[in-house]
Design an enzyme around this catalytic site. Sequence first.
Site, short mmCIF file in Angstrom:
data_model
loop_
_atom_site.label_atom_id
_atom_site.label_comp_id
_atom_site.label_asym_id
_atom_site.label_seq_id
_atom_site.Cartn_x
_atom_site.Cartn_y
_atom_site.Cartn_z
N ASP A 195 31.83 47.05 37.95
CA ASP A 195 32.12 46.10 39.02
C ASP A 195 33.13 45.07 38.52
OD1 ASP A 195 31.63 43.42 40.43
OD2 ASP A 195 30.56 44.81 41.73
N HIS A 239 35.02 46.65 43.65
CA HIS A 239 34.03 45.66 44.13
C HIS A 239 34.04 45.70 45.64
CE1 HIS A 239 31.45 42.11 43.96
NE2 HIS A 239 32.24 41.51 44.85
N SER A 254 28.91 42.15 48.27
CA SER A 254 29.05 41.09 47.27
C SER A 254 27.94 40.04 47.47
CB SER A 254 30.45 40.47 47.32
OG SER A 254 30.67 39.65 46.20
#
Length: 456
Positions: free
Chosen positions: A338, A405, A241
């Site tokens: 995502d 994610h 991330s």
Amino acid sequence: MCSYIGASLPCYALVKYTSSRDFPIDRLDLASTTRSIETMVKTRVGAVRPWALLALALLLIAGSCVEAADEQAASGGGRRRRTHRRSAAAVADMMVPITFLNASVEKGAVCMDGTPAAYHLDPGSGAGSKSWIVNLEGGGWCNNARTCRFRTRTHHGSSNFMERQIAFTGIMSASPAENPDFYNWNRVKIRYCDSASFAGDTFDKGTGLYFRGQRIWEEAIQHLLSIGMASADRALLTGCSAGGLAAILHCDQFGAFFAGRSTTVKCLADAGLFLDAVDVSGGRSLRSYYGDIVAMQGVAPNLPPTCTDHLDATSCFFPQNIIDSIKTPIFLLNAAYDVWQIEESLAPSKADPSRAWRACKFNRSACNASQINFLQGFRDQMVASVRGFSGSKSNGLFINSCFAHCQSELPATWNGTPAIQNKRIAKSVGDWYFGRAEVKAIDCPYPCDNTCRNII
């Protein structure tokens, strides 16, 4: 406030919506998170805010819910899978203690509140004793005084609130079964407390906040080099991330630390391919947000000059404008759909005042045909963004058609499902790093993949 976000995983809603909406939850690690809050309650009662007590209660509730959800969550093709839960003793064995970079405080390498930066190190052994993984923790960003001040009351802005021990799982695991290629390496997680993907370098007199991510990055790496990494045979920079974005931004800088040495240096960015995409209102929500971060935190001087020599600084905070010019080999691991980008970049609340996307962005089965077409367009943009990047034989790709994610640090996704052409993520990354095979895996569009462990 708590609300369900789809029938399959109500606990994801519970945790997500009792947390700050200003930054994403990169991964739900209930074992370490619950333990850290319990420890903080026991040992730092005087410093604990009411939110910590509330969070503990919510996480204890969510723990049983997530465990049940793991056993019955539907995959992309409707097949149901059951995961094997680790015993409490096994999780405890993987807990890695924290180390504070106290000596770097005088150099300004501090969290937003001025507390020391920190890292966790699990030493390597045997054949892996001269190999290093450096993992940059993720955790979103902040773009204004209010959200940045809030983060100083969390481990994303202050080392006072960092867990004293955390679990290393997935690519960070010491288990040869879970992590066959990297389990015996020196594995390091650099904690994230600057809120600009380790890239800012300024001090805000008005708020008294330090934005010193670049200094934290440089001091942490120099420290690791001094304790053994300088003699590494192999090194891998990773992140998920905001940490995945950091791995992209700093990939060539990481390679430069080993200049003149025979070290094999590569980078892995998990869920870091944030796109400068048009949102559902026709605007560019993420670009506006990134622009505020870059300006507030003094990021521009630390962005790759191969980008800033012809594009504005905000554009150069987007990986799509950087990846083609990175010289150090890099592997991009990303879900084509995502979920953080769907929720916060494509269909954030401010871009969807009528709430037409409310159900869809939290539950793909609630999307109508028009919304699915919009999401397919986002997937097409992601695939197009790596077209030039994939032309380099040294680079690797694993873009699956899952709604997820971050997949490299979760055991269920790292060396479980999903897979592309029957090859799992762990095998794909290992084949790429060690040169066993060229890996340029891009999944067919949703809903073709029945191996996904979707979280919406």
